[in-house]
Motif scaffolding. Structure first.
Motif, mmCIF file in Angstrom:
data_model
loop_
_atom_site.group_PDB
_atom_site.id
_atom_site.type_symbol
_atom_site.label_atom_id
_atom_site.label_comp_id
_atom_site.label_asym_id
_atom_site.label_seq_id
_atom_site.Cartn_x
_atom_site.Cartn_y
_atom_site.Cartn_z
ATOM 1 N N UNK A 116 0.900 -1.305 -0.220
ATOM 2 C CA UNK A 116 -0.108 0.293 0.465
ATOM 3 C C UNK A 116 0.976 1.345 -0.069
ATOM 4 N N UNK A 117 1.595 1.574 0.512
ATOM 5 C CA UNK A 117 3.122 3.038 1.166
ATOM 6 C C UNK A 117 3.534 2.210 1.512
ATOM 7 N N UNK A 118 4.888 3.263 1.112
ATOM 8 C CA UNK A 118 6.306 3.663 1.847
ATOM 9 C C UNK A 118 6.444 4.595 2.334
ATOM 10 N N UNK A 119 6.301 5.281 3.446
ATOM 11 C CA UNK A 119 7.183 7.111 2.742
ATOM 12 C C UNK A 119 8.113 6.491 3.888
ATOM 13 N N UNK A 120 9.160 7.453 3.714
ATOM 14 C CA UNK A 120 10.518 7.683 4.639
ATOM 15 C C UNK A 120 10.029 9.848 4.714
ATOM 16 N N UNK A 121 11.490 9.985 5.755
ATOM 17 C CA UNK A 121 11.129 11.294 6.181
ATOM 18 C C UNK A 121 12.527 11.229 6.565
ATOM 19 N N UNK A 122 13.493 11.430 6.675
ATOM 20 C CA UNK A 122 14.754 12.101 6.838
ATOM 21 C C UNK A 122 15.414 12.900 6.659
ATOM 22 N N UNK A 123 16.505 13.735 7.614
ATOM 23 C CA UNK A 123 16.860 15.176 7.310
ATOM 24 C C UNK A 123 18.282 15.241 6.636
ATOM 25 N N UNK A 168 14.113 24.253 8.666
ATOM 26 C CA UNK A 168 15.249 22.452 9.303
ATOM 27 C C UNK A 168 14.781 21.403 9.395
ATOM 28 N N UNK A 169 13.784 20.493 8.411
ATOM 29 C CA UNK A 169 13.536 19.263 8.865
ATOM 30 C C UNK A 169 14.388 18.297 9.454
ATOM 31 N N UNK A 170 14.570 18.149 10.490
ATOM 32 C CA UNK A 170 15.069 17.064 11.142
ATOM 33 C C UNK A 170 13.957 15.684 11.685
ATOM 34 N N UNK A 171 12.823 15.251 11.274
ATOM 35 C CA UNK A 171 11.823 14.354 11.674
ATOM 36 C C UNK A 171 12.692 13.156 10.889
ATOM 37 N N UNK A 172 13.251 11.669 11.953
ATOM 38 C CA UNK A 172 13.580 10.386 11.152
ATOM 39 C C UNK A 172 12.604 9.459 11.330
ATOM 40 N N UNK A 173 11.951 8.900 10.046
ATOM 41 C CA UNK A 173 10.583 7.655 10.409
ATOM 42 C C UNK A 173 10.832 7.322 9.053
ATOM 43 N N UNK A 174 9.645 6.537 9.193
ATOM 44 C CA UNK A 174 9.088 5.571 7.983
ATOM 45 C C UNK A 174 7.973 4.797 8.509
ATOM 46 N N UNK A 175 7.319 4.628 7.708
ATOM 47 C CA UNK A 175 6.276 3.583 7.349
ATOM 48 C C UNK A 175 5.949 3.114 6.152
ATOM 49 N N UNK A 176 4.926 1.433 6.612
ATOM 50 C CA UNK A 176 4.538 0.544 5.431
ATOM 51 C C UNK A 176 3.496 0.840 5.513
ATOM 52 N N UNK A 177 2.935 0.130 4.879
ATOM 53 C CA UNK A 177 1.271 -0.580 5.292
ATOM 54 C C UNK A 177 0.760 -0.577 6.507
ATOM 55 N N UNK A 178 1.364 -1.090 7.124
ATOM 56 C CA UNK A 178 1.321 -1.563 9.011
ATOM 57 C C UNK A 178 2.277 -1.333 9.907
ATOM 58 N N UNK A 179 3.407 -0.821 9.342
ATOM 59 C CA UNK A 179 5.172 -0.786 9.981
ATOM 60 C C UNK A 179 5.727 0.827 10.061
ATOM 61 N N UNK A 180 5.257 0.786 11.381
ATOM 62 C CA UNK A 180 6.177 1.896 11.693
ATOM 63 C C UNK A 180 7.723 2.070 11.834
#
Length: 187
Positions: A30-37, A98-110
């Protein structure tokens, strides 16, 4: 029942955090989102992201805009944009600060923590992330990332192709520097 674990890297090439991320992206439907600095991905991460997008997964990267404490890393990472965009990966650059969040999520995992999921960070630094299968946490991180995306400029392939020559020179230069540094001995 929610499940969680802390995953840590010990530097010097120990990379269980990125291994988990790649594994989860490879399983995503479904999804794979990655947020990183800091975005300077390994080839394995690039492959996982592009293959997921080819499977129809909603793949998004939330990355720093022009307000960053390491412009050189930003330019080196931007050198991968064309390949990602050609594979339908959405790239969003955060604008307000400045973006400093470090997170990722997929279908049901974070996963959320100190890891930027980039080559240098994983090679040299001690990092720790919380990984969870927890619907409530997943929903909270999804809302946080959706809010951040509202404050981003989306980089489309069309926009990417018409960027200025000075941007292209910086990207090529810093990619070359990054590739040189990656070849130095690890001692």
């Amino acid at each position: 029942l929610p499940q969680a674990r802390v995953v840590a890297s010990r530097g010097l090439g120990n990379k269980p955090i990125i291994g988990s991320l790649i594994s989860e992206i490879n399983k995503a439907t479904i999804q794979a989102w990655v947020c990183t600095a800091y975005f300077y991905p390994s080839r394995k991460l690039l492959k996982a992201l592009t293959k997921a997008a080819e499977r129809g997964v909603d793949v998004r990267l939330i990355l720093p805009g022009y307000k960053t404490d390491h412009p050189s890393v930003r330019y080196a990472g931007r050198s991968w944009y064309r390949e990602l965009l050609e594979h339908q990966v959405r790239i969003l650059e955060y604008q307000p600060s400045f973006l400093h969040l470090k997170a990722a999520l997929t279908d049901d995992w974070v996963t959320i923590g100190s890891c930027n999921f980039d080559r240098w960070n994983l090679h040299w630094n001690l990092e720790a992330n919380l990984e969870a299968l927890d619907p409530q946490l997943h929903q909270q991180i999804t809302r946080l990332l959706e809010h951040d995306q509202d404050q981003c400029i989306e980089i489309t392939l069309e926009r990417w192709k018409v960027r200025g020559w000075h941007e292209k020179i910086k990207e090529r230069f810093w990619k070359w520097v990054a590739m040189f540094l990656a070849r130095l001995p690890n001692d």
